[in-house]
Design a protein around this motif. Structure first.
Motif, PDB file in Angstrom:
ATOM      1  N   GLY A 198       0.812  -1.208   0.000  1.00  0.00           N
ATOM      2  CA  GLY A 198       0.000   0.000   0.000  1.00  0.00           C
ATOM      3  C   GLY A 198       0.849   1.262   0.000  1.00  0.00           C
ATOM      4  O   GLY A 198       0.528   2.236  -0.688  1.00  0.00           O
ATOM      5  N   ALA A 199       1.946   1.237   0.746  1.00  0.00           N
ATOM      6  CA  ALA A 199       2.835   2.396   0.779  1.00  0.00           C
ATOM      7  C   ALA A 199       3.465   2.644  -0.587  1.00  0.00           C
ATOM      8  O   ALA A 199       3.635   3.798  -1.007  1.00  0.00           O
ATOM      9  N   GLY A 200       3.803   1.546  -1.293  1.00  0.00           N
ATOM     10  CA  GLY A 200       4.366   1.696  -2.627  1.00  0.00           C
ATOM     11  C   GLY A 200       3.390   2.311  -3.602  1.00  0.00           C
ATOM     12  O   GLY A 200       3.754   3.160  -4.424  1.00  0.00           O
ATOM     13  N   VAL A 201       2.123   1.905  -3.536  1.00  0.00           N
ATOM     14  CA  VAL A 201       1.105   2.473  -4.420  1.00  0.00           C
ATOM     15  C   VAL A 201       0.871   3.942  -4.083  1.00  0.00           C
ATOM     16  O   VAL A 201       0.706   4.786  -4.983  1.00  0.00           O
ATOM     17  N   LYS A 202       0.859   4.268  -2.794  1.00  0.00           N
ATOM     18  CA  LYS A 202       0.671   5.669  -2.410  1.00  0.00           C
ATOM     19  C   LYS A 202       1.838   6.531  -2.882  1.00  0.00           C
ATOM     20  O   LYS A 202       1.649   7.698  -3.254  1.00  0.00           O
ATOM     21  N   ARG A 203       3.005   5.972  -2.886  1.00  0.00           N
ATOM     22  CA  ARG A 203       4.161   6.702  -3.428  1.00  0.00           C
ATOM     23  C   ARG A 203       3.965   6.988  -4.916  1.00  0.00           C
ATOM     24  O   ARG A 203       4.298   8.080  -5.402  1.00  0.00           O
ATOM     25  N   SER A 204       3.411   6.004  -5.638  1.00  0.00           N
ATOM     26  CA  SER A 204       3.127   6.209  -7.055  1.00  0.00           C
ATOM     27  C   SER A 204       2.056   7.277  -7.257  1.00  0.00           C
ATOM     28  O   SER A 204       2.147   8.104  -8.173  1.00  0.00           O
ATOM     29  N   LEU A 205       1.041   7.273  -6.390  1.00  0.00           N
ATOM     30  CA  LEU A 205       0.001   8.302  -6.479  1.00  0.00           C
ATOM     31  C   LEU A 205       0.584   9.700  -6.270  1.00  0.00           C
ATOM     32  O   LEU A 205       0.229  10.657  -6.968  1.00  0.00           O
ATOM     33  N   LEU A 206       1.493   9.814  -5.322  1.00  0.00           N
ATOM     34  CA  LEU A 206       2.109  11.113  -5.060  1.00  0.00           C
ATOM     35  C   LEU A 206       2.976  11.567  -6.235  1.00  0.00           C
ATOM     36  O   LEU A 206       2.990  12.743  -6.584  1.00  0.00           O
ATOM     37  N   SER A 207       3.702  10.626  -6.851  1.00  0.00           N
ATOM     38  CA  SER A 207       4.564  10.994  -7.975  1.00  0.00           C
ATOM     39  C   SER A 207       3.759  11.410  -9.198  1.00  0.00           C
ATOM     40  O   SER A 207       4.273  12.123 -10.064  1.00  0.00           O
ATOM     41  N   ASN A 208       2.499  10.973  -9.263  1.00  0.00           N
ATOM     42  CA  ASN A 208       1.620  11.357 -10.377  1.00  0.00           C
ATOM     43  C   ASN A 208       0.558  12.367  -9.944  1.00  0.00           C
ATOM     44  O   ASN A 208      -0.487  12.485 -10.594  1.00  0.00           O
ATOM     45  N   PHE A 209       0.844  13.084  -8.874  1.00  0.00           N
ATOM     46  CA  PHE A 209      -0.141  13.995  -8.298  1.00  0.00           C
ATOM     47  C   PHE A 209      -0.583  15.065  -9.293  1.00  0.00           C
ATOM     48  O   PHE A 209      -1.766  15.415  -9.372  1.00  0.00           O
ATOM     49  N   GLN A 210       0.350  15.599 -10.070  1.00  0.00           N
ATOM     50  CA  GLN A 210       0.025  16.665 -11.014  1.00  0.00           C
ATOM     51  C   GLN A 210      -0.953  16.189 -12.085  1.00  0.00           C
ATOM     52  O   GLN A 210      -1.840  16.930 -12.509  1.00  0.00           O
ATOM     53  N   SER A 211      -0.790  14.955 -12.535  1.00  0.00           N
ATOM     54  CA  SER A 211      -1.712  14.435 -13.550  1.00  0.00           C
ATOM     55  C   SER A 211      -3.081  14.142 -12.949  1.00  0.00           C
ATOM     56  O   SER A 211      -4.113  14.342 -13.586  1.00  0.00           O
ATOM     57  N   PHE A 212      -3.112  13.661 -11.699  1.00  0.00           N
ATOM     58  CA  PHE A 212      -4.388  13.365 -11.060  1.00  0.00           C
ATOM     59  C   PHE A 212      -5.177  14.638 -10.746  1.00  0.00           C
ATOM     60  O   PHE A 212      -6.407  14.603 -10.630  1.00  0.00           O
ATOM     61  N   LYS A 213      -4.493  15.757 -10.618  1.00  0.00           N
ATOM     62  CA  LYS A 213      -5.182  17.018 -10.359  1.00  0.00           C
ATOM     63  C   LYS A 213      -6.048  17.456 -11.533  1.00  0.00           C
ATOM     64  O   LYS A 213      -6.945  18.284 -11.373  1.00  0.00           O
ATOM     65  N   GLN A 214      -5.791  16.898 -12.716  1.00  0.00           N
ATOM     66  CA  GLN A 214      -6.575  17.269 -13.896  1.00  0.00           C
ATOM     67  C   GLN A 214      -8.023  16.794 -13.780  1.00  0.00           C
ATOM     68  O   GLN A 214      -8.887  17.299 -14.487  1.00  0.00           O
ATOM     69  N   HIS A 215      -8.264  15.796 -12.925  1.00  0.00           N
ATOM     70  CA  HIS A 215      -9.607  15.251 -12.770  1.00  0.00           C
ATOM     71  C   HIS A 215     -10.327  16.078 -11.710  1.00  0.00           C
ATOM     72  O   HIS A 215      -9.999  16.021 -10.528  1.00  0.00           O
ATOM     73  N   HIS A 216     -11.325  16.852 -12.129  1.00  0.00           N
ATOM     74  CA  HIS A 216     -11.958  17.819 -11.232  1.00  0.00           C
ATOM     75  C   HIS A 216     -13.233  17.305 -10.590  1.00  0.00           C
ATOM     76  O   HIS A 216     -13.888  18.050  -9.848  1.00  0.00           O
ATOM     77  N   GLU A 217     -13.606  16.069 -10.856  1.00  0.00           N
ATOM     78  CA  GLU A 217     -14.817  15.541 -10.236  1.00  0.00           C
ATOM     79  C   GLU A 217     -14.612  15.411  -8.727  1.00  0.00           C
ATOM     80  O   GLU A 217     -13.620  14.815  -8.281  1.00  0.00           O
ATOM     81  N   PRO A 218     -15.490  15.940  -7.917  1.00  0.00           N
ATOM     82  CA  PRO A 218     -15.317  15.877  -6.449  1.00  0.00           C
ATOM     83  C   PRO A 218     -15.194  14.456  -5.928  1.00  0.00           C
ATOM     84  O   PRO A 218     -14.428  14.191  -5.002  1.00  0.00           O
ATOM     85  N   GLY A 219     -15.955  13.539  -6.505  1.00  0.00           N
ATOM     86  CA  GLY A 219     -15.878  12.154  -6.053  1.00  0.00           C
ATOM     87  C   GLY A 219     -14.512  11.553  -6.265  1.00  0.00           C
ATOM     88  O   GLY A 219     -14.017  10.782  -5.425  1.00  0.00           O
ATOM     89  N   PHE A 220     -13.865  11.900  -7.372  1.00  0.00           N
ATOM     90  CA  PHE A 220     -12.527  11.386  -7.652  1.00  0.00           C
ATOM     91  C   PHE A 220     -11.524  11.910  -6.634  1.00  0.00           C
ATOM     92  O   PHE A 220     -10.691  11.150  -6.112  1.00  0.00           O
ATOM     93  N   GLN A 221     -11.550  13.186  -6.384  1.00  0.00           N
ATOM     94  CA  GLN A 221     -10.618  13.770  -5.424  1.00  0.00           C
ATOM     95  C   GLN A 221     -10.842  13.179  -4.028  1.00  0.00           C
ATOM     96  O   GLN A 221      -9.871  12.912  -3.295  1.00  0.00           O
ATOM     97  N   HIS A 222     -12.100  12.961  -3.663  1.00  0.00           N
ATOM     98  CA  HIS A 222     -12.393  12.350  -2.364  1.00  0.00           C
ATOM     99  C   HIS A 222     -11.860  10.921  -2.308  1.00  0.00           C
ATOM    100  O   HIS A 222     -11.292  10.500  -1.277  1.00  0.00           O
ATOM    101  N   ALA A 223     -12.003  10.164  -3.408  1.00  0.00           N
ATOM    102  CA  ALA A 223     -11.506   8.790  -3.445  1.00  0.00           C
ATOM    103  C   ALA A 223      -9.989   8.760  -3.328  1.00  0.00           C
ATOM    104  O   ALA A 223      -9.427   7.886  -2.650  1.00  0.00           O
ATOM    105  N   MET A 224      -9.307   9.726  -3.965  1.00  0.00           N
ATOM    106  CA  MET A 224      -7.849   9.757  -3.890  1.00  0.00           C
ATOM    107  C   MET A 224      -7.391  10.090  -2.462  1.00  0.00           C
ATOM    108  O   MET A 224      -6.413   9.524  -1.962  1.00  0.00           O
TER     109      MET A 224
END
Length: 391
Positions: A198-224
């Protein structure tokens, strides 16, 4: 360090406006050699030792080695994920796109200009079955898919999806799956591995944070945010499941978004549902002391045994993608009292021998077909091909 590491080149292609990467591939436009396409495991990338080791083994045998970095996992930090989606255990769309790119690069038979010769060619081709061992119109190739851990699940699922519907490209000659769990269930992973993964996946999420910010749906941001607060890989999958990318398991394999929950995601991603349909030779290697996936693998082993195209190898030791071995001492090392040569992986040699055997069978079968077409005895029927391997 790998002294003879193959020259690396990064290339990016667009797949449904969602980028993936071709890594470590020759720059030539025409490929006239067998191609080994590797897919790494979870939280890994093309820079990891076991990937580089297999690539070295492949290139030493005269083949072209290609590593596909899963979405958002560029180990050399040269290409960034530009979409708000990461990789997962069940999405085969990116692998399908890479195979198509490689297929376009394979060297093909020259077009026959004469109409009569072209007609003769068509008549001969029509007499061949769809799974022609000679590779159809390709001189280059074939392409062999090799997956590790999560990548092995993706490779197996891809081969099963395509084989089930008769859409598997003719350039695919076979595959190998190392430490494939077959049944995905992150909730069953025990402590402490569930926390570490889980820590490894969260590290990947953080490294791709800028790309994930492009998704503006509130549900997506809450899920992240919920995924980032998860303590285990199972809880992280549960949080992210409604927004992960998926694809239909039938042509044209249309991309979709989201699952109801983690259990639905795990079930849809599990390759044991597809392995019985694989239509090309597939080698599966798993270690009995693999603390991470062997339990799930053993429960679904019967699905592999139902398919005569699947060869299952179970080793007593090796752990999760271990299988390291020391080379025999050289004369220089005996004089110096040190271990000589390079350390290697038993699995690299086993997979390479398996591929070598498949190439040998294809070559012998092509010769038999040519001899039978020339008016001689039908050797293809009188002498069926035999796979000779050191496995």
């Amino acid at each position: 360090p790998l002294d003879n590491k193959p020259q690396q080149q990064h290339q990016q292609y667009q797949n449904n406006k969602q980028p993936s990467y071709i890594d470590d591939i020759t720059s030539a436009n025409s490929i006239d050699k067998p191609v080994i396409l590797l897919v790494h495991g979870m939280n890994n990338d093309s820079s990891f030792g076991y990937i580089r080791s297999m690539m070295r083994t492949s290139t030493e045998r005269g083949w072209i080695a290609v590593c596909m970095n899963l979405r958002g996992q560029d180990g050399l930090h040269q290409v960034k994920n530009t979409t708000p989606r990461g990789y997962n255990a069940g999405y085969t769309g990116d692998l399908r796109g890479v195979v198509q790119q490689l297929e376009h690069r394979l060297k093909r038979c020259e077009v026959v200009a004469d109409a009569e010769e072209q007609q003769t060619n068509n008549d001969n081709n029509s007499s061949r079955s769809g799974d022609d061992q000679c590779g159809g119109d390709f001189v280059g190739g074939p392409i062999f898919l090799l997956g590790y851990s999560l990548g092995a699940n993706i490779v197996t699922k891809y081969l099963g999806e395509e084989s089930l519907h008769g859409t598997l490209p003719k350039c695919i000659g076979g595959g190998a799956a190392m430490s494939n769990p077959l049944h995905i269930n992150s909730g069953s992973i025990k402590f402490p591995w569930n926390i570490l993964l889980g820590a490894g996946v969260k590290r990947s999420l953080l490294s791709n944070f800028q790309s994930f910010k492009q998704h503006h749906e509130p549900g997506f941001q809450h899920a992240m945010r919920k995924a980032m607060m998860s303590t285990t890989i199972g809880k992280l999958d549960e949080a992210a499941a409604p927004y992960v990318i998926r694809n239909d398991p039938f042509p044209p394999y249309t991309p979709r978004i989201g699952f109801k929950d983690g259990k639905e995601y795990w079930w849809d991603s599990s390759s044991h549902r597809y392995v019985a349909h694989v239509s090309v030779p597939l080698l599966k290697i798993s270690a009995q002391d693999d603390f991470l996936v062997f339990g799930q693998f053993a429960k679904k082993l019967n699905h592999c045994l139902e398919n005569p195209n699947v060869v299952v190898v179970k080793t007593r030791c090796g752990g999760h993608l271990g299988w390291q071995e020391s080379p025999p001492p050289s004369a220089a090392s005996k004089r110096s009292g040190m271990l000589g040569g390079r350390s290697g992986s038993w699995s690299d040699v086993a997979v390479a021998d398996f591929i070598e055997a498949l190439l040998q069978v294809r070559e012998e079968d092509c010769k038999r077909r040519e001899m039978s077409k020339s008016g001689g005895k039908n050797l293809a029927e009188s002498h069926p091909p035999k796979v000779m391997s050191r496995l």
